[in-house]
Design an enzyme around this catalytic site. Structure first.
Site, PDB file in Angstrom:
ATOM      1  CB  SER A 159      -0.672   0.113   1.218  1.00 30.82           C
ATOM      2  OG  SER A 159      -1.888  -0.805   1.379  1.00 30.82           O
ATOM      3  CB  ALA A 185      -3.171   1.689  -1.968  1.00 28.63           C
ATOM      4  CE  LYS A 186      -7.006  -2.508   6.199  1.00 23.44           C
ATOM      5  NZ  LYS A 186      -8.793  -3.146   5.315  1.00 23.44           N
ATOM      6  CB  ALA A 187      -4.898   5.399   0.772  1.00 22.63           C
ATOM      7  CE1 TYR A 202     -11.752   0.507   4.833  1.00 22.58           C
ATOM      8  CE2 TYR A 202      -9.092   1.117   3.399  1.00 22.58           C
ATOM      9  CZ  TYR A 202     -10.114   0.516   3.682  1.00 22.58           C
ATOM     10  OH  TYR A 202     -10.039  -0.887   3.550  1.00 22.58           O
TER      11      TYR A 202
END
Length: 306
Positions: free
Chosen positions: A65, A159-161, A165
């Site tokens: 990420s 990406a777990k950005a 969210y």
């Protein structure tokens, strides 16, 4: 108890600090612009002590990420693996939710990032099932969101950005306001993407289907379920799924570190299957719970004991 008032310690930039002193400045860049990456990791109580599930895989994804959004992590993977284990240990937790996050500092406020320092924090605390133990048995009610899943070239959605969210928060709020438990997001072509924080599966005629990875997070629980399904001889197919296909599925369920394996009983006022946790969902759910609690010898390679 509010998270900010917990007792214990938080790992911050290589050292442990008292929980209530783990603060950053209000001009921290990530707070203003959402440019950061994070993970959600779980530790479970087993007969041989506390173990973190797929720790290395989560750390690998954290680094992927960061690379996607061009962010440098100033620690090695082994250092962060050890720090996560120590965070659980020093907080004396038998089971825990673990949150590593990489974020920018407060040296500069603007869109430029090359003037900023990079920081890493790791916290761990007690956290029960995200959507509730009762729902894990009877299933949840889902509403298709009016918010589209981020498109592939909008915010680099692999990406777990942190900033990605916002999309999930809006969708989840909308679902709760409508009397549902969770949201279902569609992609920019109108096909099924995922929940607000989970991957999705459906069962039809004994075959397990899940959306391909075009616009969804490469879920570690998703990958786990695919491997468990293969172990018991289930056919698993990744494909584009339309919303109406879900309506006529025999079973459907969400997967995620927080949600684990969560059956879906209803989508958009349509009952899924018989409106209960289906046979295949129940089997995979039990296999998953047994595995993370150390009861499956074959999958102990995925447990990092503390």
């Amino acid at each position: 108890m509010s998270l900010e008032n917990q007792k214990g310690v938080i790992w911050l930039d290589g050292k442990f600090v008292p929980w209530q002193e783990a603060n950053v400045h209000c001009l921290t860049h990530t707070l203003h612009y959402g440019v950061g990456v994070f993970e959600g990791v779980r530790a479970y109580k087993t007969d041989k002590g506390t173990a973190i599930f797929r720790l290395q895989d989560h750390t690998d994804r954290l680094f992927r990420s960061a690379k996607i959004i061009n962010m440098k992590i100033n620690f090695a993977k082994d250092e962060l693996n050890f720090a996560q284990q120590e965070t659980v240990k020093q907080n004396k937790l038998n089971a825990a939710y673990i949150r590593p996050m990489v974020f920018y500092g407060a040296e500069y406020l603007g869109l430029q990032t090359n003037k900023l320092s990079t920081h890493v924090m790791i916290a761990a605390w007690d956290w029960n099932s995200f959507l509730g133990d009762e729902n894990a048995e009877k299933g949840i009610k889902v509403r298709t969101s009016s918010f589209m899943r981020n498109s592939i070239n909008s915010t680099l959605c692999k990406a777990k950005a942190n900033g990605n969210y916002i999309n999930s928060v809006l969708a989840f709020q909308e679902a709760i306001a409508s009397g549902c438990d969770e949201a279902l997001l569609l992609d920019h072509q109108g096909c099924v993407a995922e929940g607000s924080g989970e991957n999705i599966f459906m069962v039809r005629d004994g075959v397990l289907y899940t959306p391909d990875l075009t616009v969804v997070i490469e879920g570690i629980t998703r990958d786990t379920i695919i491997q468990l399904a293969a172990h018991i001889g289930l056919s698993v197919k990744e494909k584009r799924i339309t919303r109406d296909e879900l309506y006529i599925a025999d079973e459907a369920f969400f997967t995620g570190t927080a949600a684990e394996v969560m059956p879906i009983r209803e989508i958009d006022d349509r009952i899924i299957g018989n409106g209960k946790c289906g046979e295949i969902t129940t089997q995979l759910q039990k296999m998953y719970i047994d595995m993370v609690h150390g009861k499956s010898k074959q999958y102990k390679k995925w447990l990092s004991f503390i």
